[in-house]
Scaffold this active site. Structure first.
Site, PDB file in Angstrom:
ATOM      1  N   HIS A   1      26.163  69.129  17.616  1.00 41.75           N
ATOM      2  CA  HIS A   1      26.239  70.344  16.814  1.00 41.75           C
ATOM      3  C   HIS A   1      27.691  70.813  16.611  1.00 41.75           C
ATOM      4  CE1 HIS A   1      24.626  73.852  14.904  1.00 41.75           C
ATOM      5  NE2 HIS A   1      25.169  74.671  15.764  1.00 41.75           N
TER       6      HIS A   1
ATOM      7  N   ASP B   1      27.697  49.516  18.790  1.00 41.82           N
ATOM      8  CA  ASP B   1      28.765  50.377  19.297  1.00 41.82           C
ATOM      9  C   ASP B   1      28.229  51.682  19.876  1.00 41.82           C
ATOM     10  OD1 ASP B   1      27.803  51.484  17.010  1.00 41.82           O
ATOM     11  OD2 ASP B   1      29.726  51.738  16.017  1.00 41.82           O
TER      12      ASP B   1
ATOM     13  N   ASP C   1      20.608  50.090  17.285  1.00 47.23           N
ATOM     14  CA  ASP C   1      22.071  50.156  17.177  1.00 47.23           C
ATOM     15  C   ASP C   1      22.625  49.094  16.228  1.00 47.23           C
ATOM     16  OD1 ASP C   1      24.755  50.583  17.496  1.00 47.23           O
ATOM     17  OD2 ASP C   1      24.825  50.152  19.641  1.00 47.23           O
TER      18      ASP C   1
ATOM     19  N   ASP D   1      23.038  48.593  11.699  1.00 47.12           N
ATOM     20  CA  ASP D   1      24.147  48.847  10.773  1.00 47.12           C
ATOM     21  C   ASP D   1      25.247  47.793  10.889  1.00 47.12           C
ATOM     22  OD1 ASP D   1      25.391  49.534  13.177  1.00 47.12           O
ATOM     23  OD2 ASP D   1      25.033  51.666  12.886  1.00 47.12           O
TER      24      ASP D   1
ATOM     25  N   SER E   1      27.482  76.291  11.936  1.00 43.51           N
ATOM     26  CA  SER E   1      26.319  76.918  12.564  1.00 43.51           C
ATOM     27  C   SER E   1      26.099  78.304  11.943  1.00 43.51           C
ATOM     28  CB  SER E   1      26.526  76.981  14.077  1.00 43.51           C
ATOM     29  OG  SER E   1      25.298  77.161  14.720  1.00 43.51           O
TER      30      SER E   1
ATOM     31  N   ASP F   1      22.991  66.090  15.859  1.00 44.28           N
ATOM     32  CA  ASP F   1      22.904  67.530  16.112  1.00 44.28           C
ATOM     33  C   ASP F   1      21.682  67.834  16.967  1.00 44.28           C
ATOM     34  OD1 ASP F   1      22.591  70.384  15.852  1.00 44.28           O
ATOM     35  OD2 ASP F   1      23.879  70.276  14.074  1.00 44.28           O
TER      36      ASP F   1
END
Ligand SMILES: *[C@@H]1O[C@H](CO)[C@@H](O)[C@H](O)[C@H]1NC(C)=O
Ligand SMILES: *[C@@H]1O[C@H](CO)[C@@H](O)[C@H](O)[C@H]1NC(C)=O
Ligand SMILES: *[C@@H]1O[C@H](CO)[C@@H](O)[C@H](O)[C@H]1NC(C)=O
Ligand SMILES: *[C@@H]1O[C@H](CO)[C@@H](O)[C@H](O)[C@H]1NC(C)=O
Ligand SMILES: *[C@@H]1O[C@H](CO)[C@@H](O)[C@H](O)[C@H]1NC(C)=O
Ligand SMILES: *[C@@H]1O[C@H](CO)[C@@H](O)[C@H](O)[C@H]1NC(C)=O
Ligand SMILES: *[C@@H]1O[C@H](CO)[C@@H](O)[C@H](O)[C@H]1NC(C)=O
Length: 535
Positions: free
Chosen positions: A443, A264, A257, A260, A188, A402
């Site tokens: 983040h 999960d 979801d 991919d 950050s 984030d």
């Protein structure tokens, strides 16, 4: 144990105790070398024997522990040349590994980051440094900057740089030899500070590890206020409550979801998700807490659009689908985060009464003018850092979920830097700069995805790397890259149950080097990193 071994054990213990006493004496008698007398003042040097109670805190992070290794705590006031107000500490372990580590700050926080000094630096044997950046404040509070350009310059770059110069001398004087390598670890604001060092002070570090950097402050702050205004205030028809964000999150997972290959709760590469909020549109008579109105759908479409542009100017990247659970507590609350509005009030306009609903392009342009080469660390020319004699390396990571800085800021910076460097050097970017993405990580740490891999704040926050090695710990990976030429292609990040290491491991996953992303091998245990590869 046989009796024969006892005398040996006593000898060993006695010599350990003797060495501790020697360090204690060294610490108590410590004085600053004359070479840094004009830029540093020693406030105190205090020895903490192994296992002594360490109880120190600041807005940057606290330590309360009786299980740290022995060290000498050096407290300094640093004169940056701008002001003589920076507080800096250097923690010097008895069992030093010969390396120097500096750790970064968060938000506008003015406070030495004790937690990372202890849990990223000291316990790993590094002589470690942290600074308050020249002021005392919480991470949200920017009022210290009002009408005080020299305080801003200190926080922008002078406090870290001057502290590094002084701290390296402290290390050399204390141990009788200089650190043989120097590293940075920051996320950050700490990421911004790391990139600032790379751009301005190429000699400061050999290896710089940065997470989700707030390196384009002027644009980040404008975007942060802008996205908040898409949903706030709470009385607006486009307001989205935390409960509604949960609904949206569930629909994101329903739609994306499985893309991919693994269902999960994580989007391994959210760029592949073209989320359609309109599927949640309220039907006639439907209870409005179970669906979205037109204004909410419009706001979500804008939040997830390619990027934020105004007056034909690119401002900032988008939010990613997948991070919804943290959005309501992040940027998308009833009002903008104070950190974001304080930027315009205290660092751009000098107007404590500024009304954030009036944010306009002229103000963004002003911020751009004021902050280029000040708080912004966006100079893509990092040739000095990466070429001889410094040959510096950067490892950069960002969580796809984030909620405070669009992950696209990391991608955008990486592409800007790559473009410039490819046009101007022969060196392959892969030889000095690698970017890694963390699915489901919020983040700097936290979230639904694996988020323990040695990044700043993670170990101190209870998510240490699973193993102290270069495969699991980003700082050790950096050390191997710098010292042995072994560049990392991926790391293994760990997700602990409830993000709490003492509750056990939930799963491990590789973090892949951009632009690759995680692929499931189709048959292995999906909680095991070994069942995935990067492609
Ligand atoms: C740690 O320091 C704080 C502030 O000085 C004090 O209130 C607290 O009692 C201390 N904790 C321990 C365990 O000594
Ligand atoms: C800087 O501040 C310290 C502590 O406040 C003081 O002791 C020192 O003399 C000052 N140094 C300079 C160069 O003004
Ligand atoms: C804000 O105040 C500082 C210091 O007083 C001054 O240098 C700067 O130019 C001011 N900025 C604006 C936009 O007026
Ligand atoms: C709508 O749903 C919420 C949450 O389930 C419930 O508390 C509320 O009573 C419902 N409102 C109506 C009008 O049915
Ligand atoms: C933009 O905002 C600034 C600061 O609030 C204000 O002074 C200015 O008048 C605004 N400009 C326009 C075109 O609205
Ligand atoms: C930005 O665009 C808006 C809307 O088109 C316009 O009103 C405003 O004048 C522009 N601002 C600047 C500084 O060009
Ligand atoms: C982590 O888990 C341990 C044991 O399950 C518990 O004692 C501790 O309070 C937890 N820590 C946090 C921060 O929840």
């Amino acid at each position: 144990m046989t009796l024969k071994l006892l005398p040996l054990l006593w000898l060993a213990l006695a010599s350990l105790a003797g060495r501790a006493l020697a360090w204690q004496a060294e610490c108590s008698a410590f004085s600053l070398p004359s070479s840094v007398a004009s830029s540093g003042t020693l406030l105190a040097a205090t020895y903490y024997p192994a296992g002594a109670l360490v109880n120190v805190s600041s807005s940057g992070g606290a330590v309360l522990s009786s299980s740290l290794p022995a060290f000498c705590r050096v407290q300094l006031v640093i004169n940056t040349g701008s002001r003589n107000l920076t507080s800096t500490e250097v923690w010097l372990p008895d069992a030093w590994d010969g390396r120097f580590l500096a750790v970064g700050n968060g938000g506008w926080s003015g406070g030495v980051v004790y937690s990372d000094l202890a849990y990223s630096g000291l316990i790993n044997g590094h002589a470690s440094m942290s600074t308050d950046g020249g002021h005392t404040s919480s991470s949200l509070d920017g009022t210290w900057a009002l009408n005080d350009p020299s305080a801003i310059i200190d926080y922008a770059y002078l406090s870290v740089h001057t502290s590094v110069v002084v701290a390296k001398q402290v290390v050399g004087a204390y141990y009788g030899q200089e650190a043989f390598k120097s590293y940075w670890l920051g996320c950050s604001t700490g990421g911004r500070q790391g990139l600032m060092s790379v751009q301005r002070y190429p000699e400061d570090f050999d290896g710089v590890v940065v997470g989700s950097p707030a390196n384009w402050i002027s644009h980040l702050q404008a975007w942060s206020v802008h996205v908040n205004l898409l949903v706030s205030p709470q009385t607006s028809p486009s307001w989205i409550s935390a409960a509604t964000w949960e609904l949206v999150h569930q629909e994101v997972l329903n739609q994306c979801d499985g893309l991919d290959g693994v269902v999960d709760g994580l989007l391994n590469d959210p760029r592949k998700c073209f989320f359609r909020p309109e599927t949640l549109a309220c039907r006639p008579g439907q209870n409005s807490s179970t669906c979205l109105n037109a204004a909410q759908i419009g706001a979500i479409q804008k939040l997830y659009a390619d990027y934020y542009e105004t007056n034909q100017t690119y401002i900032f990247g988008r939010l990613e689908p997948g991070g919804e659970l943290a959005y309501a507590t992040g940027l998308l609350g009833p009002t903008p985060v104070e950190l974001n509005t304080d930027y315009f009030k205290d660092m751009v306009l000098n107007d404590s009464n500024w009304d954030y609903t009036t944010l306009n392009y002229t103000t963004i342009q002003l911020a751009d003018e004021i902050d280029t080469y000040r708080l912004d660390a966006v100079n893509p020319d990092i040739r000095d850092f990466v070429s001889s004699p410094w040959n510096g390396k950067v490892i950069h990571y960002v969580g796809w979920a984030d909620q405070l800085i669009s992950p696209h800021n990391s991608l955008y910076w990486y592409e800007q830097m790559t473009t410039f460097m490819n046009l101007n050097t022969d060196i392959d970017v892969d030889d000095y700069y690698r970017l890694f993405t963390a699915p489901g990580m919020t983040h700097c740490a936290g979230g639904d995805g694996p988020n323990g891999f040695g990044g700043e704040g993670q170990s101190a926050g209870g998510q240490p790397p699973l193993q102290p090695d270069a495969q699991h710990d980003v700082l050790r990976a950096m050390i191997e890259w710098v010292e042995d030429g072994q560049a990392p292609d991926f790391f293994i990040a760990t997700k602990y149950v409830n993000n709490n290491a003492s509750a056990g491991v939930q799963m491990t996953r590789p973090l892949c080097k951009f632009p690759t992303s995680i692929v499931y091998n189709g048959y292995g245990d999906t909680n095991n990193a070994g069942s995935f590869y990067c492609a």
